[in-house]
Design a protein around this motif. Structure first.
Motif, PDB file in Angstrom:
ATOM      1  N   PHE A   1      52.988  52.635 -91.467  1.00 26.79           N
ATOM      2  CA  PHE A   1      52.584  51.273 -91.805  1.00 26.79           C
ATOM      3  C   PHE A   1      53.713  50.339 -91.372  1.00 26.79           C
ATOM      4  N   GLY A   2      53.633  49.841 -90.149  1.00 29.53           N
ATOM      5  CA  GLY A   2      54.665  48.926 -89.676  1.00 29.53           C
ATOM      6  C   GLY A   2      56.022  49.594 -89.567  1.00 29.53           C
ATOM      7  N   ARG A   3      56.994  49.096 -90.343  1.00 34.14           N
ATOM      8  CA  ARG A   3      58.363  49.617 -90.299  1.00 34.14           C
ATOM      9  C   ARG A   3      58.618  50.710 -91.329  1.00 34.14           C
ATOM     10  N   SER A   4      57.582  51.233 -91.924  1.00 37.37           N
ATOM     11  CA  SER A   4      57.780  52.271 -92.930  1.00 37.37           C
ATOM     12  C   SER A   4      56.707  53.345 -92.809  1.00 37.37           C
ATOM     13  N   VAL A   5      56.976  54.475 -93.461  1.00 30.23           N
ATOM     14  CA  VAL A   5      56.012  55.568 -93.566  1.00 30.23           C
ATOM     15  C   VAL A   5      55.736  55.797 -95.041  1.00 30.23           C
ATOM     16  N   GLN A   6      54.471  55.825 -95.392  1.00 35.19           N
ATOM     17  CA  GLN A   6      54.083  56.179 -96.751  1.00 35.19           C
ATOM     18  C   GLN A   6      53.610  57.626 -96.765  1.00 35.19           C
ATOM     19  N   VAL A   7      54.024  58.367 -97.799  1.00 37.17           N
ATOM     20  CA  VAL A   7      53.578  59.741 -97.978  1.00 37.17           C
ATOM     21  C   VAL A   7      52.735  59.799 -99.245  1.00 37.17           C
ATOM     22  N   TRP A   8      51.504  60.276 -99.096  1.00 40.86           N
ATOM     23  CA  TRP A   8      50.557  60.318-100.214  1.00 40.86           C
ATOM     24  C   TRP A   8      50.124  61.752-100.489  1.00 40.86           C
TER      25      TRP A   8
ATOM     26  N   GLN B   1      45.835  61.477-105.336  1.00 37.74           N
ATOM     27  CA  GLN B   1      45.816  60.053-105.002  1.00 37.74           C
ATOM     28  C   GLN B   1      47.064  59.340-105.514  1.00 37.74           C
ATOM     29  N   VAL B   2      48.204  59.997-105.348  1.00 38.39           N
ATOM     30  CA  VAL B   2      49.493  59.443-105.774  1.00 38.39           C
ATOM     31  C   VAL B   2      50.401  59.283-104.560  1.00 38.39           C
ATOM     32  N   GLN B   3      51.033  58.109-104.431  1.00 37.23           N
ATOM     33  CA  GLN B   3      52.018  57.909-103.383  1.00 37.23           C
ATOM     34  C   GLN B   3      53.333  58.545-103.828  1.00 37.23           C
ATOM     35  N   VAL B   4      53.849  59.465-103.022  1.00 36.21           N
ATOM     36  CA  VAL B   4      55.049  60.201-103.413  1.00 36.21           C
ATOM     37  C   VAL B   4      56.315  59.657-102.771  1.00 36.21           C
ATOM     38  N   ALA B   5      56.189  58.866-101.689  1.00 29.13           N
ATOM     39  CA  ALA B   5      57.395  58.333-101.049  1.00 29.13           C
ATOM     40  C   ALA B   5      57.048  57.174-100.136  1.00 29.13           C
ATOM     41  N   THR B   6      57.996  56.240-100.019  1.00 29.85           N
ATOM     42  CA  THR B   6      57.978  55.209 -98.984  1.00 29.85           C
ATOM     43  C   THR B   6      59.279  55.327 -98.214  1.00 29.85           C
ATOM     44  N   LEU B   7      59.192  55.594 -96.925  1.00 29.97           N
ATOM     45  CA  LEU B   7      60.360  55.829 -96.088  1.00 29.97           C
ATOM     46  C   LEU B   7      60.516  54.648 -95.143  1.00 29.97           C
ATOM     47  N   ASP B   8      61.575  53.884 -95.321  1.00 32.76           N
ATOM     48  CA  ASP B   8      61.796  52.681 -94.517  1.00 32.76           C
ATOM     49  C   ASP B   8      62.585  53.009 -93.262  1.00 32.76           C
ATOM     50  N   PHE B   9      62.009  52.651 -92.114  1.00 27.33           N
ATOM     51  CA  PHE B   9      62.746  52.837 -90.861  1.00 27.33           C
ATOM     52  C   PHE B   9      63.696  51.668 -90.621  1.00 27.33           C
TER      53      PHE B   9
END
Length: 354
Positions: free
Chosen positions: A122-129, A134-142
């Motif tokens: 998603f743009g400048r980040s990666v979301q891990v679900w 149905q839970v988001q476990v991480a947001t990884l910012d590039f």
């Protein structure tokens, strides 16, 4: 010249109303998922050819499509910035979840190799679900650029994210810890882990290819490509006694790289000049080194041992766009730029090639 006896024979064909942008097989090999530039999402039963339309035309392209490792979920993403998660637990798949970010174009997603965890750019980040809960476990910012590609390590304990002049690799059990960083000289077009997890390759916009060996911070660098390196493919026989092999595409060329036997030596190149125009996709048959490639010239080329042109297939006069091998290697599917969808099956005399 191609050999006399074909490896694949025509199996089935249909035509969709728009450019086929993405195709993927279910893990059990019974279903072929397809996305188009018009926003169609369709599932085809390989045994009967019966179509199940999950989403009709929406004027927003579908650009990425993949099944989870257990086949229970299908994820699609595209131009409208959303990711649809379809539950495939019943004969009639149902939309179970929609993930959305404003003003982004989702063209990269990757399922964990065994668990129902989905990484999404998603743009400048990666979301891990975790799709099952149905839970988001991480947001990884590039941070420094948009995410250009993502790839799970085959053992599933690391996730690599590529962007402008860097690859960042996070540990799955420590998402909040700083990632390991590998620097590159330009923006990255594609990354891929070898199937044994020993090597990480990066194809770059500056016409270079970098390959890192696990545990070694210094990469091998390959140069001399005619254009940016747009796609990479490793064979799935990495645990055999054969030397490591990596396929890459750049402009009209398919270029094969094989590791030298000397551990301190590099990689030897062999161009496969089998297409007349821009190559758009490559893939190894599961369990072998039979390489399929396709291009804007409307042909699919099969090269035995990734070296010898064995068969040339046709069926998309306006050019092919994507291809995918059946998970057991029994069929090859390809999508065309004018909506063609074709499958070929292994010919009886083609069994046993490598």
């Amino acid at each position: 010249m191609p050999t006399t006896h074909p490896l694949l024979k025509f199996h089935w064909q249909t035509t969709l109303p728009e450019y086929v942008t993405a195709i993927a097989w279910s893990p059990d090999g019974q279903t072929l998922g397809v996305g188009t530039a018009a926003g169609d999402v369709v599932l085809y039963a390989i045994a009967s050819g019966v179509a199940t339309v999950l989403q009709a035309q929406s004027d927003r392209s579908i650009d990425t499509l993949a099944f989870s490792a257990d086949g229970q979920f299908l994820a699609t993403g595209g131009q409208d910035g959303s990711v649809q998660i379809w539950s495939c637990l019943t004969e009639s798949p149902q939309l179970s979840q929609t993930l959305r970010e404003d003003r982004v174009w989702v063209d990269r997603l990757a399922w964990h190799p065994t668990d129902p965890e989905l990484a999404i750019s998603f743009g400048r980040s990666v979301q891990v679900w975790n799709v099952a809960t149905q839970v988001q476990v991480a947001t990884l910012d590039f941070e420094t650029s948009s995410v250009l590609d993502i790839a799970w390590h085959p053992q599933g304990e690391h996730l690599s994210v590529a962007g402008h002049r860097a690859i960042k690799t996070w540990r799955r059990q420590a998402w909040d810890k700083p990632p390991e960083e590998r620097e590159t000289t330009a923006a990255i077009e594609a990354i891929a882990w070898s199937t044994d997890g020993r090597y990480l390759a990066a194809g770059n916009h500056d016409r270079t290819l970098l390959v890192w060996e696990m545990g070694n911070p210094a990469p091998w660098q390959m140069q001399g490509f005619p254009g940016k390196v747009r796609q990479l493919a490793w064979p799935s026989d990495a645990k055999s006694n054969k030397l490591p092999l990596l396929a890459s595409i750049s402009a009209e060329e398919v270029i094969i790289w094989q590791k030298e036997a000397d551990p301190n030596a590099g990689w030897a190149a062999q161009p496969l000049s089998v297409h007349m125009s821009r190559v758009v996709a490559i893939a190894f048959q599961p369990g072998s080194r039979l390489l399929a490639s396709t291009a804007d010239d409307g042909t699919v080329c099969l090269c035995k041992s990734a070296r010898t042109l064995t068969q040339r297939l046709q069926g998309a006069p306006g050019g092919f766009a994507c291809l995918a091998w059946h998970p057991q290697g029994q069929y090859l599917a390809a999508g065309g730029q004018q909506g063609e969808l074709i499958t070929w099956a292994i010919a009886a005399r083609g069994r046993g090639f490598g």
